[in-house]
Design an enzyme around this catalytic site. Structure first.
Site, PDB file in Angstrom:
ATOM      1  CE  LYS A   1     -11.207  -1.056  -1.678  1.00  0.00           C
ATOM      2  NZ  LYS A   1     -11.286  -0.993  -0.206  1.00  0.00           N
TER       3      LYS A   1
ATOM      4  CE  LYS B   1      -2.771  -0.511   3.535  1.00  0.00           C
ATOM      5  NZ  LYS B   1      -3.879  -0.174   4.438  1.00  0.00           N
TER       6      LYS B   1
ATOM      7  CE  LYS C   1     -16.786   2.095   7.824  1.00  0.00           C
ATOM      8  NZ  LYS C   1     -15.791   3.163   8.082  1.00  0.00           N
TER       9      LYS C   1
ATOM     10  NE  ARG D   1     -12.348 -11.023   0.205  1.00  0.00           N
ATOM     11  CZ  ARG D   1     -12.709 -12.002   1.015  1.00  0.00           C
ATOM     12  NH1 ARG D   1     -12.973 -13.194   0.526  1.00  0.00           N
ATOM     13  NH2 ARG D   1     -12.803 -11.789   2.319  1.00  0.00           N
TER      14      ARG D   1
ATOM     15  CB  VAL E   1     -15.877   4.659  -3.795  1.00  0.00           C
ATOM     16  CG1 VAL E   1     -14.917   5.748  -4.281  1.00  0.00           C
ATOM     17  CG2 VAL E   1     -16.844   5.220  -2.750  1.00  0.00           C
TER      18      VAL E   1
ATOM     19  N   GLY F   1      -9.664   5.332   7.700  1.00  0.00           N
ATOM     20  CA  GLY F   1      -9.148   4.015   8.036  1.00  0.00           C
ATOM     21  C   GLY F   1     -10.230   3.074   8.531  1.00  0.00           C
ATOM     22  CB  ALA F   2     -12.658   1.287   8.057  1.00  0.00           C
ATOM     23  CB  CYS F   3     -11.526  -3.988   8.435  1.00  0.00           C
ATOM     24  SG  CYS F   3     -11.781  -5.554   7.558  1.00  0.00           S
ATOM     25  CB  SER F   4     -13.334  -1.562   3.316  1.00  0.00           C
ATOM     26  OG  SER F   4     -12.198  -1.969   2.572  1.00  0.00           O
TER      27      SER F   4
ATOM     28  CB  SER G   1     -20.342   2.026   4.627  1.00  0.00           C
ATOM     29  OG  SER G   1     -20.719   1.069   3.652  1.00  0.00           O
TER      30      SER G   1
ATOM     31  CE1 TYR H   1     -16.635  -1.374   6.140  1.00  0.00           C
ATOM     32  CE2 TYR H   1     -18.583  -1.602   4.761  1.00  0.00           C
ATOM     33  CZ  TYR H   1     -17.482  -0.882   5.157  1.00  0.00           C
ATOM     34  OH  TYR H   1     -17.217   0.338   4.587  1.00  0.00           O
TER      35      TYR H   1
END
Length: 331
Positions: free
Chosen positions: A178, A39, A144, A180, A170, A77-80, A117, A140
């Site tokens: 990212k 990254k 949020k 998958r 997005v 920042g987050a686990c998406s 989200s 997830y």
């Protein structure tokens, strides 16, 4: 004074850092977690003042090391990963970390703009920023959703601006890491370059093959809205951030293929022609996504427009063509 960008090496965070640089801002503290080291490439062409791992940054924040040094926090920042099943990790990373930043910002009069989200709406058909329409389908989305509820409790007595932006689907530059979870545009581009065809889901949830619809929004528009609220701290609240127009996966595939054809000096084709040519293939709907898949999303932008943001969002045909040019030029 510094602007803090969390998730700075990620997709939207890196685009925000680059946009801040374009405005002459280099006093940026980049915060991320580089367990996936590749990254870092997203920040190579950016200028920052310092970098901190997410855990170190939070520790130093709580110790008061940055008191009076931060002008705003752009929390991306987050686990998406919507398929992540470790709820403890998701809640710690997305919810509890965000709560710590919220507390700091309110205690120190620092504006907080954060990424929420559209997943909070779940399988609903009404996409208005109201509790009655929120029912996330996975942990997830729940992480949020829960933070949005905490923000709503704080808003009536806020001491500094708080803006939550509910991102829809997005797409755009700097998302290659990212995997998958990258946008369908990225996947379509790479599928076609590798196999000569794009794969779409067959019909599901009452929709014909490839006709499931999402609100696809360019990261260029996402960045512009973030900067708008950074420049207009009189606004607070939770706002949808999409294009405001649902378009089908077929439309995204068509835009991708025609953009590539244009680069090759070839004429645009219809969806029917691309299917007949074998460039689009419909594959069975994955059973593991049953009950967890949003077949339709469309952001209601009324609240965003009421806050004064008037810029027109890119439609799929325009936004995807711009992104394909970036991808193709990068090889």
């Amino acid at each position: 004074m510094y602007i803090v960008v969390t998730g700075a090496a990620g997709f939207i965070g890196a685009n925000l850092v680059k946009a801040l640089n374009a405005r002459g801002e280099t006093g940026i503290i980049a915060v991320d977690h580089l367990a996936r080291a590749d990254k870092f490439k997203n920040l190579v062409d950016c200028d920052i003042a310092d970098y901190f791992d997410r855990d170190e940054f939070l520790d130093r924040l709580e110790q008061g090391d940055f008191d009076d040094d931060i002008s705003a926090v752009l929390h991306q920042g987050a686990c998406s990963d919507t398929m992540e099943t470790d709820g403890r990790y998701m809640m710690s990373n997305n919810y509890r970390y965000s709560m710590a930043l919220l507390e700091y910002c309110q205690n120190n009069d620092v504006p907080l703009i954060y990424a929420s989200s559209a997943s909070v709406y779940g399988a609903g058909k009404t996409f208005v920023e109201d509790r009655a329409h929120e029912a996330p389908l996975n942990v997830y989305g729940y992480s949020k959703f829960l933070f949005d509820q905490a923000v709503r409790r704080v808003l009536p007595e806020q001491t500094a601006p708080i803006v939550g932006l509910r991102y829809f689907n997005v797409y755009g530059a700097r998302e290659q890491h990212k995997g998958r979870m990258a946008s369908v545009v990225w996947h379509f581009f790479n599928q076609y370059r590798q196999d000569g065809k794009i794969k779409l889901f067959e019909g599901s949830d009452g929709y014909a093959a490839g006709e499931q619809q999402r609100d696809f929004v360019s990261v260029e528009d996402v960045v512009m809205v973030n900067l708008y609220f950074l420049d207009h701290p009189q606004h607070s609240g939770i706002f949808n951030l999409g294009s405001g127009c649902a378009e089908s996966f077929n439309a995204v595939a068509l835009a991708t293929l025609n953009a590539l054809a244009k680069r090759d000096g070839k004429a645009a084709r219809s969806l029917k022609d691309w299917v007949a040519a074998g460039a689009i293939e419909y594959v069975p709907f994955p059973p593991q996504l049953a009950g967890k898949y949003q077949s339709y999303t469309q952001a209601d932008l009324g609240k965003l427009r009421a806050a004064g943001y008037k810029e027109k969002m890119f439609d799929v045909a325009t936004g995807v063509a711009r992104y394909i040019e970036i991808l193709a030029s990068a090889g």
